[in-house]
Design a protein around this motif. Structure first.
Motif, PDB file in Angstrom:
ATOM      1  N   GLY A 205       0.785  -1.222   0.000  1.00  0.00           N
ATOM      2  CA  GLY A 205       0.000   0.000   0.000  1.00  0.00           C
ATOM      3  C   GLY A 205       0.820   1.277   0.000  1.00  0.00           C
ATOM      4  O   GLY A 205       0.449   2.244   0.677  1.00  0.00           O
ATOM      5  N   MET A 206       1.916   1.324  -0.726  1.00  0.00           N
ATOM      6  CA  MET A 206       2.717   2.539  -0.835  1.00  0.00           C
ATOM      7  C   MET A 206       3.239   2.672  -2.265  1.00  0.00           C
ATOM      8  O   MET A 206       3.209   1.700  -3.040  1.00  0.00           O
ATOM      9  CB  MET A 206       3.879   2.541   0.154  1.00  0.00           C
ATOM     10  N   SER A 207       3.717   3.853  -2.613  1.00  0.00           N
ATOM     11  CA  SER A 207       4.224   4.072  -3.974  1.00  0.00           C
ATOM     12  C   SER A 207       5.500   3.259  -4.187  1.00  0.00           C
ATOM     13  O   SER A 207       6.230   2.949  -3.227  1.00  0.00           O
ATOM     14  CB  SER A 207       4.518   5.552  -4.209  1.00  0.00           C
ATOM     15  N   ILE A 208       5.758   2.924  -5.433  1.00  0.00           N
ATOM     16  CA  ILE A 208       6.952   2.139  -5.737  1.00  0.00           C
ATOM     17  C   ILE A 208       8.222   2.921  -5.409  1.00  0.00           C
ATOM     18  O   ILE A 208       9.251   2.345  -5.048  1.00  0.00           O
ATOM     19  CB  ILE A 208       6.933   1.681  -7.216  1.00  0.00           C
ATOM     20  N   LYS A 209       8.151   4.234  -5.474  1.00  0.00           N
ATOM     21  CA  LYS A 209       9.296   5.072  -5.098  1.00  0.00           C
ATOM     22  C   LYS A 209       9.649   4.884  -3.626  1.00  0.00           C
ATOM     23  O   LYS A 209      10.821   4.680  -3.272  1.00  0.00           O
ATOM     24  CB  LYS A 209       8.981   6.532  -5.387  1.00  0.00           C
ATOM     25  N   ASN A 210       8.646   4.935  -2.769  1.00  0.00           N
ATOM     26  CA  ASN A 210       8.893   4.756  -1.336  1.00  0.00           C
ATOM     27  C   ASN A 210       9.252   3.312  -1.000  1.00  0.00           C
ATOM     28  O   ASN A 210      10.063   3.059  -0.104  1.00  0.00           O
ATOM     29  CB  ASN A 210       7.674   5.192  -0.538  1.00  0.00           C
ATOM     30  N   TYR A 211       8.658   2.383  -1.741  1.00  0.00           N
ATOM     31  CA  TYR A 211       8.910   0.966  -1.452  1.00  0.00           C
ATOM     32  C   TYR A 211      10.377   0.618  -1.652  1.00  0.00           C
ATOM     33  O   TYR A 211      10.983  -0.076  -0.832  1.00  0.00           O
ATOM     34  CB  TYR A 211       8.014   0.100  -2.331  1.00  0.00           C
ATOM     35  N   PHE A 212      10.976   1.092  -2.735  1.00  0.00           N
ATOM     36  CA  PHE A 212      12.361   0.733  -3.045  1.00  0.00           C
ATOM     37  C   PHE A 212      13.389   1.650  -2.378  1.00  0.00           C
ATOM     38  O   PHE A 212      14.592   1.434  -2.507  1.00  0.00           O
ATOM     39  CB  PHE A 212      12.584   0.766  -4.563  1.00  0.00           C
ATOM     40  N   SER A 213      12.952   2.674  -1.701  1.00  0.00           N
ATOM     41  CA  SER A 213      13.887   3.710  -1.226  1.00  0.00           C
ATOM     42  C   SER A 213      14.958   3.196  -0.276  1.00  0.00           C
ATOM     43  O   SER A 213      16.056   3.752  -0.213  1.00  0.00           O
ATOM     44  CB  SER A 213      13.101   4.843  -0.550  1.00  0.00           C
ATOM     45  N   THR A 214      14.699   2.126   0.470  1.00  0.00           N
ATOM     46  CA  THR A 214      15.678   1.612   1.437  1.00  0.00           C
ATOM     47  C   THR A 214      16.311   0.290   1.007  1.00  0.00           C
ATOM     48  O   THR A 214      17.052  -0.315   1.777  1.00  0.00           O
ATOM     49  CB  THR A 214      15.006   1.433   2.804  1.00  0.00           C
ATOM     50  N   PHE A 215      16.046  -0.140  -0.215  1.00  0.00           N
ATOM     51  CA  PHE A 215      16.566  -1.434  -0.676  1.00  0.00           C
ATOM     52  C   PHE A 215      18.068  -1.359  -0.944  1.00  0.00           C
ATOM     53  O   PHE A 215      18.597  -0.333  -1.363  1.00  0.00           O
ATOM     54  CB  PHE A 215      15.855  -1.857  -1.960  1.00  0.00           C
ATOM     55  N   ASP A 216      18.739  -2.487  -0.732  1.00  0.00           N
ATOM     56  CA  ASP A 216      20.127  -2.614  -1.158  1.00  0.00           C
ATOM     57  C   ASP A 216      20.186  -2.657  -2.681  1.00  0.00           C
ATOM     58  O   ASP A 216      19.208  -3.045  -3.347  1.00  0.00           O
ATOM     59  CB  ASP A 216      20.749  -3.889  -0.584  1.00  0.00           C
ATOM     60  N   ARG A 217      21.337  -2.301  -3.242  1.00  0.00           N
ATOM     61  CA  ARG A 217      21.470  -2.199  -4.694  1.00  0.00           C
ATOM     62  C   ARG A 217      22.606  -3.069  -5.212  1.00  0.00           C
ATOM     63  O   ARG A 217      23.621  -3.238  -4.538  1.00  0.00           O
ATOM     64  CB  ARG A 217      21.711  -0.737  -5.104  1.00  0.00           C
ATOM     65  N   SER A 218      22.404  -3.584  -6.406  1.00  0.00           N
ATOM     66  CA  SER A 218      23.445  -4.373  -7.073  1.00  0.00           C
ATOM     67  C   SER A 218      23.807  -3.716  -8.401  1.00  0.00           C
ATOM     68  O   SER A 218      23.007  -2.981  -8.979  1.00  0.00           O
ATOM     69  CB  SER A 218      22.959  -5.803  -7.313  1.00  0.00           C
ATOM     70  N   LYS A 219      25.009  -3.988  -8.855  1.00  0.00           N
ATOM     71  CA  LYS A 219      25.509  -3.329 -10.062  1.00  0.00           C
ATOM     72  C   LYS A 219      25.134  -4.118 -11.310  1.00  0.00           C
ATOM     73  O   LYS A 219      25.218  -5.343 -11.349  1.00  0.00           O
ATOM     74  CB  LYS A 219      27.025  -3.172  -9.992  1.00  0.00           C
ATOM     75  N   ILE A 220      24.693  -3.397 -12.344  1.00  0.00           N
ATOM     76  CA  ILE A 220      24.445  -3.985 -13.661  1.00  0.00           C
ATOM     77  C   ILE A 220      25.172  -3.142 -14.708  1.00  0.00           C
ATOM     78  O   ILE A 220      25.661  -2.050 -14.402  1.00  0.00           O
ATOM     79  CB  ILE A 220      22.937  -4.052 -14.000  1.00  0.00           C
TER      80      ILE A 220
END
Length: 396
Positions: A205-220
């Motif tokens: 129940g939140m925007s995709i922007k807020n959902y991913f804001s704290t996720f770890d990131r991997s390089k592509i």
């Protein structure tokens, strides 16, 4: 198939390849061109638009068959562009909102479906349509519905391509469902305010922007350029359909916000593949620039439905002529990663070759007829009124 219009079609095609959209100028400068009246009859033919488009699609299939028979190098892409116009009583022209400049533009909105050659990074138009309104107060048909119709036509005619990409203008559950039902694998950009409904069985129940804001990131990486991504399998907008979602940022740290988000119905694709398919779609944006700057798209001063559609078709065919030269020239080298010559360089070579041959003919003592014909076409009366292909009487 073109019958009596063949010579007129070749004249306009050459004019568009050389960047001339003015019918009078084509008559003046191309010595083999018929009269302005003959060119106008060709452009206003009721059935020429359909004939040209069918013939063009067969030509594109021929290009694909000759491309080392590697069908996987092609993917579908769709987008729209605005063609500004000035004047009244132009068929299909309306006021449209241009989101890139946040302003309204009067003209045509053109929707184009085509193929991206991922090995050569060029786009080949396949089907196109001018979006229309019945009147100034009515809505036009939704772009995604027209896109599905065009894709259905292409697939029925034998285009065996199953990967599709589009920007956020087409992002919607109905569009996604239609593509999935057709057996098409897609990557579509979505806006950052799209609400994430579920992750697995967990309600979000939140925007995709807020959902991913704290996720770890991997390089592509795509063509040597690195990005940082996060991904998850999510559901949107009260739908049980699951999509692989990828958020893309320029840097690793969470202080650098994600600048784009993509969804795919292929849950097994990794983030690198989804990002690559999305980046290949950029070739359609380059196509629009080349169509307008090099091949006179939207430049012809025409008003009727037939002439508007026919001039757009000839612009598309002009681009495809150059695309074929680009693809076949590079494929002959057998180097999968070799880039083709730019379209502008090929067009300039055509211009230089034509000028060289013409100067040589004018300098030949036996070419008096051509010299006189050229002089007649450039007579001052040919610039003061409608061009005439007949000889003028010159004072001694």
């Amino acid at each position: 198939q073109l019958g009596e219009h063949y010579k007129s079609f070749v004249a306009v095609l050459c004019g568009f390849i050389f960047g001339s959209s003015n019918i009078s100028d084509i008559t003046r400068y191309f010595l083999f061109s018929p009269s302005v009246s003959a060119l106008s009859r060709m452009l206003n033919d009721d059935f020429l638009f359909l004939k040209l488009n069918r013939r063009h699609r067969r030509r594109v299939q021929s290009i694909m068959r000759k491309s080392n028979r590697n069908k996987k190098r092609y993917q579908w892409a769709i987008d729209d562009t605005l063609l500004p116009h000035y004047g009244k009583n132009i068929w299909g022209a309306h006021w449209w909102h241009d989101h890139s400049i946040n302003s309204n533009i009067y003209g045509h909105k053109l929707l184009v479906l085509g193929l991206v050659d991922t090995e050569r990074n060029v786009f080949i138009p396949v089907i196109w349509e001018v979006l229309q309104k019945e009147n100034d107060n009515s809505d036009y048909k939704k772009g995604w519905k027209i896109g599905i119709e065009m894709l259905n036509v292409a697939m029925k005619e034998g285009f065996e391509v199953s990967v599709f990409s589009a920007d956020s203008w087409f992002a919607g559950e109905e569009f996604f469902n239609s593509l999935s039902e057709m057996g098409v694998d897609f990557v579509v950009e979505i806006k950052n305010n799209r609400i994430v409904e579920k992750h697995g069985n967990k309600k979000i129940g939140m925007s995709i922007k807020n959902y991913f804001s704290t996720f770890d990131r991997s390089k592509i990486s795509f063509r040597g350029k690195n990005k940082w991504v996060s991904s998850a399998v999510l559901s949107f907008n009260n739908s049980d359909e699951k999509y692989k979602c990828v958020a893309v940022a320029n840097k690793k740290g969470i202080s650098n916000v994600f600048f784009s988000y993509y969804v795919s119905n292929k849950l097994t694709w990794d983030a690198n593949k989804i990002w690559s398919i999305a980046r290949y779609r950029w070739a359609i944006e380059v196509q629009f620039r080349e169509l307008k700057q090099l091949f006179a798209l939207g430049g012809a001063a025409v008003r009727s439905k037939q002439s508007v559609e026919t001039t757009i078709s000839i612009s598309m065919i002009s681009l495809t002529v150059i695309r074929r030269i680009q693809i076949e020239g590079v494929d002959a080298s057998k180097n999968r990663y070799e880039r083709p010559f730019p379209a502008s360089d090929i067009v300039n070579d055509f211009k230089l070759c034509a000028l060289d041959v013409f100067i040589s003919k004018l300098a030949s003592p036996g070419e008096v007829v051509i010299f006189n014909k050229f002089r007649n076409r450039l007579h001052r009366d040919n610039f003061r009124k409608k061009p005439n292909t007949e000889d003028y009487a010159f004072a001694a």
